[in-house]
Design an enzyme around this catalytic site. Structure first.
Site, PDB file in Angstrom:
ATOM      1  N   CYS A 256       0.644  -0.848   0.210  1.00  0.00           N
ATOM      2  CA  CYS A 256       0.094   0.235  -0.161  1.00  0.00           C
ATOM      3  C   CYS A 256       1.288   1.142   0.229  1.00  0.00           C
ATOM      4  O   CYS A 256       1.308   1.578   0.938  1.00  0.00           O
ATOM      5  CB  CYS A 256      -0.977   0.419   0.702  1.00  0.00           C
ATOM      6  N   ALA A 258       1.218   4.238  -2.037  1.00  0.00           N
ATOM      7  CA  ALA A 258       1.409   5.722  -2.721  1.00  0.00           C
ATOM      8  C   ALA A 258       0.728   6.725  -1.272  1.00  0.00           C
ATOM      9  O   ALA A 258       1.098   5.992  -0.512  1.00  0.00           O
ATOM     10  CB  ALA A 258       0.365   5.946  -3.373  1.00  0.00           C
ATOM     11  N   GLY A 260       4.518   7.050  -1.435  1.00  0.00           N
ATOM     12  CA  GLY A 260       5.577   6.829  -2.109  1.00  0.00           C
ATOM     13  C   GLY A 260       6.984   7.026  -0.683  1.00  0.00           C
ATOM     14  O   GLY A 260       7.999   6.597  -0.701  1.00  0.00           O
ATOM     15  N   GLY A 261       6.708   7.470   0.514  1.00  0.00           N
ATOM     16  CA  GLY A 261       7.563   7.903   1.803  1.00  0.00           C
ATOM     17  C   GLY A 261       8.271   6.824   2.059  1.00  0.00           C
ATOM     18  O   GLY A 261       9.540   6.292   1.327  1.00  0.00           O
ATOM     19  N   ASP A 280       0.032   0.134  -5.626  1.00  0.00           N
ATOM     20  CA  ASP A 280      -1.209   0.606  -5.228  1.00  0.00           C
ATOM     21  C   ASP A 280      -2.275  -0.032  -5.814  1.00  0.00           C
ATOM     22  O   ASP A 280      -2.570   0.000  -6.259  1.00  0.00           O
ATOM     23  CB  ASP A 280      -1.119   2.123  -4.561  1.00  0.00           C
ATOM     24  N   ASP A 324       1.631  -0.738   5.009  1.00  0.00           N
ATOM     25  CA  ASP A 324       1.195   0.376   5.322  1.00  0.00           C
ATOM     26  C   ASP A 324      -0.261   0.710   5.274  1.00  0.00           C
ATOM     27  O   ASP A 324      -0.971   1.485   4.029  1.00  0.00           O
ATOM     28  CB  ASP A 324       1.910   1.429   4.702  1.00  0.00           C
ATOM     29  N   CYS A 378      -1.405   4.621  10.799  1.00  0.00           N
ATOM     30  CA  CYS A 378      -1.626   5.899  11.223  1.00  0.00           C
ATOM     31  C   CYS A 378      -2.716   6.319  11.911  1.00  0.00           C
ATOM     32  O   CYS A 378      -2.735   7.454  12.070  1.00  0.00           O
ATOM     33  CB  CYS A 378      -1.026   7.174  10.304  1.00  0.00           C
TER      34      CYS A 378
HETATM   35  C1  SAM Z   1      -1.689   4.840   4.903  1.00  0.00           C
HETATM   36  S1  SAM Z   1      -1.401   4.738   2.771  1.00  0.00           S
HETATM   37  C2  SAM Z   1       0.033   4.676   2.077  1.00  0.00           C
HETATM   38  C3  SAM Z   1       1.107   5.488   2.553  1.00  0.00           C
HETATM   39  C4  SAM Z   1       2.223   5.067   1.625  1.00  0.00           C
HETATM   40  N1  SAM Z   1       2.767   4.259   2.691  1.00  0.00           N
HETATM   41  C5  SAM Z   1       3.468   6.416   2.678  1.00  0.00           C
HETATM   42  O1  SAM Z   1       4.315   6.146   3.006  1.00  0.00           O
HETATM   43  O2  SAM Z   1       3.378   7.358   1.312  1.00  0.00           O
HETATM   44  C6  SAM Z   1      -2.564   3.876   2.569  1.00  0.00           C
HETATM   45  C7  SAM Z   1      -2.665   3.423   0.930  1.00  0.00           C
HETATM   46  O3  SAM Z   1      -3.582   2.785   0.635  1.00  0.00           O
HETATM   47  C8  SAM Z   1      -3.888   2.056  -0.212  1.00  0.00           C
HETATM   48  N2  SAM Z   1      -4.689   0.834  -0.607  1.00  0.00           N
HETATM   49  C9  SAM Z   1      -6.344   1.012  -0.143  1.00  0.00           C
HETATM   50  N3  SAM Z   1      -7.008  -0.077  -0.491  1.00  0.00           N
HETATM   51  C10 SAM Z   1      -6.045  -0.526  -1.380  1.00  0.00           C
HETATM   52  C11 SAM Z   1      -5.986  -2.518  -1.780  1.00  0.00           C
HETATM   53  N4  SAM Z   1      -7.147  -2.998  -1.887  1.00  0.00           N
HETATM   54  N5  SAM Z   1      -4.786  -2.482  -1.661  1.00  0.00           N
HETATM   55  C12 SAM Z   1      -3.213  -2.094  -2.426  1.00  0.00           C
HETATM   56  N6  SAM Z   1      -3.433  -0.412  -1.859  1.00  0.00           N
HETATM   57  C13 SAM Z   1      -4.591  -0.364  -1.136  1.00  0.00           C
HETATM   58  C14 SAM Z   1      -4.554   3.405  -1.345  1.00  0.00           C
HETATM   59  O4  SAM Z   1      -5.053   3.949  -1.886  1.00  0.00           O
HETATM   60  C15 SAM Z   1      -3.181   4.863   0.103  1.00  0.00           C
HETATM   61  O5  SAM Z   1      -2.231   5.324  -0.920  1.00  0.00           O
END
Ligand code: SAM
Length: 440
Positions: A256, A258, A260-261, A280, A324, A378
């Site tokens: 997960c 995006a 991308g951090g 993502d 994440d 988070c």
């Molecule tokens: C907390 S954010 C991730 C932040 C990222 N790890 C960073 O450090 O920048 C959670 C991400 O999970 C993605 N997401 C939600 N449902 C998902 C799924 N079924 N499969 C993959 N990604 C998913 C969302 O689009 C979102 O970008």
């Protein structure tokens, strides 16, 4: 209309109330009004100050509006909120805040409301919140901490002693938390270069490799950012990625990923060797990963659109996986003010828990025996954190919780099912992480 940051902030607030998504609404309005430099920063500051303190602002304004705020024209409502925010939180003199608000009634063709705006603001700007009486603790939290009812009740239930502290907390000491790209320069060198370039302050953070800095404008406009020497990422978030312990030559999947951090931190630790799959579900957000990876100059990262609730035979077995997960975001109220007012409906929460759980199951299947899985969120919601991990371990007895090598900063609550950062205890964002190993 000449460029006017106050008008831009009010217009963005009107749209935000109708459409949501604060950052998109603000960006669109700033572009439309062609604001640059200090005007752009001032408009952004008004906009976010209103969102962050809306509960307090509305409570004060309603003391002087017998018919309430809801009955006003949207533009007049936002003019009042924006002016009170400037006077109360942004060191703008009351007279300037009020006079500019009265002028804005003409800009927005609401001149008939100028008398009301003037009268209400003169009283509201001098209101002493210490004299306020609240119906109950939830209302006190909603007003003093600027939160919606659901978030106030969640905090009151789970963190009764710290609820107001959590709502009023400023993460990372009010600084922007950065991650040095150690392939280009370490944290100490980054601090030095930032200070040389004139940033207000830069010092190492609590988490190894992190830097806390104060910029005049946007960090993304700094030349060192454009050269890929750092990216912006909260300290607690960096900690989660460090727990993956990605090594050169590993196959790593960030499920997960995006915007991308954490992918950038994992890529940096892998030093260009091995393969990192950064996935993502949201196609448009995968583009954000690609541009971040390109800016930093990492060549061993593949960014792809993938729904992690389902198996994908195209993904390889991995040595390390980071989940994440999408979550309620209740740990980052200071950074994302919209979350303060979100409704926490049971059906939506159950759906979120089910998504997290399926993504964890996908990760379990993709991980090689002996590999490491890190689950992070988070949020400070036990159902999404410790309880989610406990349920995962019950479904997957082949996993056990392990203690990562990185030291946890003081104040982290470390338990059987993971480690929790509560903002009032650590000074970082609210964050949860749990490192697990798959046995043979
Ligand atoms: C907390 S954010 C991730 C932040 C990222 N790890 C960073 O450090 O920048 C959670 C991400 O999970 C993605 N997401 C939600 N449902 C998902 C799924 N079924 N499969 C993959 N990604 C998913 C969302 O689009 C979102 O970008």
């Amino acid at each position: 209309m000449a460029a006017n940051p106050r008008a831009a902030a009010v217009a963005a607030l009107v749209r935000q109330e109708q459409d949501g998504f604060s950052n998109l609404v603000l960006d669109a309005e700033l572009r439309r009004q062609k604001l640059e430099g200090r005007d752009k920063a001032f408009a952004g500051a008004i906009f976010y100050t209103v969102l962050e303190h809306q509960g307090t602002l509305d409570f004060i304004l309603e003391q002087f509006l017998p018919k309430g705020l809801a009955r006003l024209d949207p533009q007049v409502r936002e003019i009042l909120r924006a002016a009170l925010a400037q006077a109360r939180y942004m060191q703008v003199p009351v007279s300037a805040a009020v006079n500019e608000a009265v002028k804005l009634t003409r800009t927005f063709k609401k001149a008939s409301a100028s008398g009301l705006v003037n009268a209400v603001l003169r009283k509201a700007c001098n209101y002493d919140l210490e004299t306020a009486r609240f119906r109950n603790e939830t209302q006190r939290l909603m007003v003093l901490g600027s939160a919606g009812q659901d978030v106030a009740e969640f905090l009151r239930t789970h963190y009764p002693e710290e609820a107001l502290g959590i709502l009023t907390h400023t993460a990372d000491g009010g600084c922007t938390s950065l991650r040095a790209n150690c392939l280009k320069m370490d944290a100490a060198a980054l601090c030095e270069k930032l200070l040389e370039s004139g940033v207000k302050s830069a010092q190492p953070g609590l988490v190894p490799g992190s830097v806390l800095a104060k910029f005049e404008g946007s960090p993304a406009e700094h030349p060192l950012f454009k050269e890929g020497c750092f990216h912006v990422e909260g300290q607690a978030s960096q900690l989660a990625a460090l727990c993956v312990e990605a090594k050169p030559g590993d196959t790593v999947i960030d499920l997960c990923a995006a915007p991308g951090g954490k992918t950038l931190l994992l890529a940096e630790e892998m030093q260009g060797q091995g393969a990192l799959y950064s996935c993502d579900v949201a196609e448009h957000r995968v583009g954000l990963i690609r541009s971040a990876v390109e800016r930093m100059g990492f060549a061993h990262v593949t960014a792809l659109c993938n729904d992690a609730t389902r198996p994908n035979p195209k993904l390889p077995a991995a040595d390390r996986i980071l989940v994440d997960a999408p979550c309620s975001g209740l740990g980052i109220l200071a950074k994302k003010p919209d979350i303060r007012y979100k409704t926490l409906e049971k059906a939506r929460h159950d759906e979120l828990l089910a998504t997290q759980s399926s993504i964890l199951d996908t990760a379990a299947a993709l991980l090689k025996a002996g590999g490491r899985l890190v689950y992070s969120t988070c949020t400070i919601d036990p159902a999404e954190n410790e309880e989610q991990v406990a349920a995962f371990l019950a479904r997957h007895p082949e996993f056990r919780v392990v203690r990562p090598a990185v030291a946890f900063p003081d104040g982290m609550t470390v338990g059987e099912h993971g480690a929790l950062s509560v903002p009032t205890r650590t000074g970082m964002d609210g964050f949860f992480l749990c490192a697990m190993q798959k046995t043979q």
